[in-house]
Scaffold this motif. Structure first.
Motif, PDB file in Angstrom:
ATOM      1  N   ARG A 186       0.824  -1.203   0.000  1.00 24.29           N
ATOM      2  CA  ARG A 186       0.000   0.000   0.000  1.00 24.29           C
ATOM      3  C   ARG A 186       0.861   1.255   0.000  1.00 24.29           C
ATOM      4  NH1 ARG A 186      -4.362   0.546  -2.330  1.00 24.29           N
ATOM      5  NH2 ARG A 186      -3.461   2.479  -3.086  1.00 24.29           N
ATOM      6  N   VAL A 193       2.241   1.766  -3.524  1.00 21.62           N
ATOM      7  CA  VAL A 193       1.196   2.254  -4.427  1.00 21.62           C
ATOM      8  C   VAL A 193       0.879   3.718  -4.142  1.00 21.62           C
ATOM      9  CG1 VAL A 193      -1.259   2.029  -5.007  1.00 21.62           C
ATOM     10  CG2 VAL A 193       0.191  -0.012  -4.853  1.00 21.62           C
ATOM     11  N   ASP A 194       0.723   4.072  -2.870  1.00 25.30           N
ATOM     12  CA  ASP A 194       0.396   5.455  -2.511  1.00 25.30           C
ATOM     13  C   ASP A 194       1.499   6.418  -2.934  1.00 25.30           C
ATOM     14  OD1 ASP A 194      -1.994   4.624  -1.456  1.00 25.30           O
ATOM     15  OD2 ASP A 194      -1.345   4.690   0.635  1.00 25.30           O
ATOM     16  N   ILE A 243       1.297   6.882  -6.760  1.00 26.27           N
ATOM     17  CA  ILE A 243       0.198   7.767  -7.158  1.00 26.27           C
ATOM     18  C   ILE A 243       0.522   9.210  -6.795  1.00 26.27           C
ATOM     19  CG2 ILE A 243      -2.226   8.338  -6.734  1.00 26.27           C
ATOM     20  CD1 ILE A 243      -2.772   5.345  -6.449  1.00 26.27           C
ATOM     21  N   GLY A 253      -3.575   2.792 -14.257  1.00 21.48           N
ATOM     22  CA  GLY A 253      -2.858   2.375 -13.060  1.00 21.48           C
ATOM     23  C   GLY A 253      -3.390   3.034 -11.799  1.00 21.48           C
ATOM     24  N   ARG A 297      -6.775   1.499 -10.933  1.00 21.35           N
ATOM     25  CA  ARG A 297      -6.596   0.164 -10.359  1.00 21.35           C
ATOM     26  C   ARG A 297      -5.867   0.223  -9.020  1.00 21.35           C
ATOM     27  NH1 ARG A 297      -7.639  -4.347 -13.083  1.00 21.35           N
ATOM     28  NH2 ARG A 297      -6.035  -5.437 -11.877  1.00 21.35           N
ATOM     29  N   GLY A 298      -5.199   1.345  -8.773  1.00 21.24           N
ATOM     30  CA  GLY A 298      -4.531   1.539  -7.484  1.00 21.24           C
ATOM     31  C   GLY A 298      -5.462   1.995  -6.380  1.00 21.24           C
ATOM     32  N   LEU A 317       2.902   0.638 -11.459  1.00 26.55           N
ATOM     33  CA  LEU A 317       1.635   0.711 -10.736  1.00 26.55           C
ATOM     34  C   LEU A 317       0.637  -0.308 -11.292  1.00 26.55           C
ATOM     35  CD1 LEU A 317       0.245   2.299  -8.490  1.00 26.55           C
ATOM     36  CD2 LEU A 317      -0.403   4.011 -10.198  1.00 26.55           C
ATOM     37  N   SER A 368      -0.987  -3.709  -9.404  1.00 26.33           N
ATOM     38  CA  SER A 368      -2.438  -3.848  -9.248  1.00 26.33           C
ATOM     39  C   SER A 368      -2.903  -5.282  -9.436  1.00 26.33           C
ATOM     40  CB  SER A 368      -3.167  -2.925 -10.228  1.00 26.33           C
ATOM     41  OG  SER A 368      -3.141  -3.420 -11.556  1.00 26.33           O
ATOM     42  N   ARG A 417      -2.001  -7.696  -5.498  1.00 27.63           N
ATOM     43  CA  ARG A 417      -2.351  -7.297  -4.140  1.00 27.63           C
ATOM     44  C   ARG A 417      -2.167  -8.448  -3.167  1.00 27.63           C
ATOM     45  NH1 ARG A 417      -8.112  -4.661  -5.136  1.00 27.63           N
ATOM     46  NH2 ARG A 417      -8.065  -6.176  -6.834  1.00 27.63           N
TER      47      ARG A 417
END
Length: 397
Positions: free
Chosen positions: A51, A54-55, A58, A87, A90-91, A377, A381, A384
């Motif tokens: 997480r 991903v954060d 983004i 991406g 989906r994130g 990214l 996705s 996970r």
């Protein structure tokens, strides 16, 4: 699904999985309490690391890569914006998130009267439209893009090499999609054609997907009734290369006898396309592709190409194995691989302090952080951690 959900232990590999792939299925939790708590803690740690990565990605795209008009690398047309938007969606961001909404508005500006989604004058109309379809489809949670996607699907089908372009089924171009002035078909363009059509609801019986399967089969180093090209038996390792059209090309080069070398990104592209076209585990083409994957499993490089196109490879690798419903691969040495965990670890280890990714090898635009971060990214996705997968059994089991 919650990222903290527990992944059940894998069932034993079954012979019908060709001896080297397996799948995690619902079952009992670990019988040993201490082992179970340790596994749960590991899963939670993996989920947090995932997480955070991903954060951060983004955040990089939103604050450092997105232009005021919502584009990413807009000078290159809408393609990078489409990949990045897919991406981010989906994130975990919604279509109404300001960052996403701005990019969707930008992409909408490329919708053309003929149904395509491309920059006027572009030589990459198939690529751009297919990538645009994937982005808009990901955002189409309320049906807002139904008509756009229908028109775009019709557009890309119209650009496919078939009788309308003077190519009959015996032609090595038949069923493929391409770009450039003469639009020579290749497996990269064709895999996006198949993926986009599949994403918007075209099934294996769709005529365009079956035509594409004809082309995809001829990109494989495997002599069958589906592939009688001059390359099919020269390097019969079951992998895939770029194109058999116009004399044939592999980005990995040729063998001493004039064969075309297989490489990782195209082999996963071929497998994914065959799955979407409805091929089953007992089909020789699927068996051969999976055997090549077993022989060349790895994430330190794009097999056959080194670090060239590495992040394109990652996202194709993830999409293909997810589409196949495969959760575990046993390599040629008998080592079991949870490919999702392997890919998460590899990608996170390469993330830059600002949340981006970039390839030191800039071939195919991979020196551009916006595109490479979007690829990373997208790859994540499909990975996970600890995500419970209550889905039907894999067609490859």
């Amino acid at each position: 699904n919650d990222l903290g959900e527990h992944y059940n232990e894998p069932t034993p590999l079954r012979p019908c999985a060709q001896g080297f792939v397996g799948r995690r299925v619902p079952g009992d939790r670990m019988g040993v309490a201490g082992h179970g708590r340790l596994a749960e803690a590991t899963i939670q740690a993996d989920a947090r690391a995932y997480r955070q990565a991903v954060d951060r990605a983004i955040r990089f795209l939103a604050t450092k890569a997105q232009a005021p008009d919502g584009s990413y690398a807009g000078y290159a047309g809408p393609g990078v914006t489409a990949v990045a938007t897919t991406g981010i969606l989906r994130g975990g961001r919604s279509p109404d998130d300001p960052v996403v909404a701005q990019s969707l508005k930008h992409l909408e500006g490329f919708i053309q009267p003929d149904g395509g989604i491309y920059q006027p004058g572009s030589l990459y109309r198939n690529y751009e439209t297919c990538l645009g379809m994937l982005a808009l489809n990901e955002a189409n949670r309320d049906g807002r893009y139904d008509k756009v996607l229908e028109d775009a699907g019709r557009f890309v089908k119209g650009r496919q090499w078939d009788e309308g372009e003077g190519a009959d089924p015996s032609s090595t171009s038949y069923g493929g999609a391409g770009y450039g002035k003469h639009e020579r078909p290749d497996l990269s363009n064709t895999q996006f054609l198949v993926e986009a059509l599949h994403a918007v609801g075209n099934g294996p019986d769709d005529e365009a997907i079956q035509k594409a399967l004809t082309f995809v089969s001829r990109c494989q180093n495997l002599a069958t009734e589906h592939n009688t090209t001059k390359f099919s038996a020269k390097n019969p390792d079951g992998g895939f290369y770029y194109t058999p059209a116009d004399g044939g090309t592999s980005q990995a080069g040729e063998t001493a006898n004039g064969g075309l070398r297989s490489y990782g990104s195209m082999t996963y592209a071929g497998l994914k396309s065959m799955i979407h076209a409805g091929l089953t585990p007992d089909d020789p083409r699927v068996k051969a592709a999976l055997a090549w994957i077993r022989q060349h499993y790895g994430l330190k490089s794009n097999p056959g190409l080194g670090d060239a196109g590495l992040y394109y490879y990652y996202h194709t690798f993830a999409k293909a194995l997810d589409a196949a419903g495969v959760d575990e691969i046993v390599d040629v040495d008998g080592k079991k691989h949870d490919w999702r965990r392997d890919l998460i670890e590899e990608i996170i280890s390469r993330q830059q302090p600002d949340g981006s990714w970039v390839n030191e090898n800039s071939r195919w635009l991979e020196g551009r952080p916006a595109l490479v971060t979007a690829y990373a990214l997208l790859s994540l996705s499909y990975c996970r951690p600890a995500l419970k997968r209550d889905r039907p059994a894999s067609p490859l089991e």
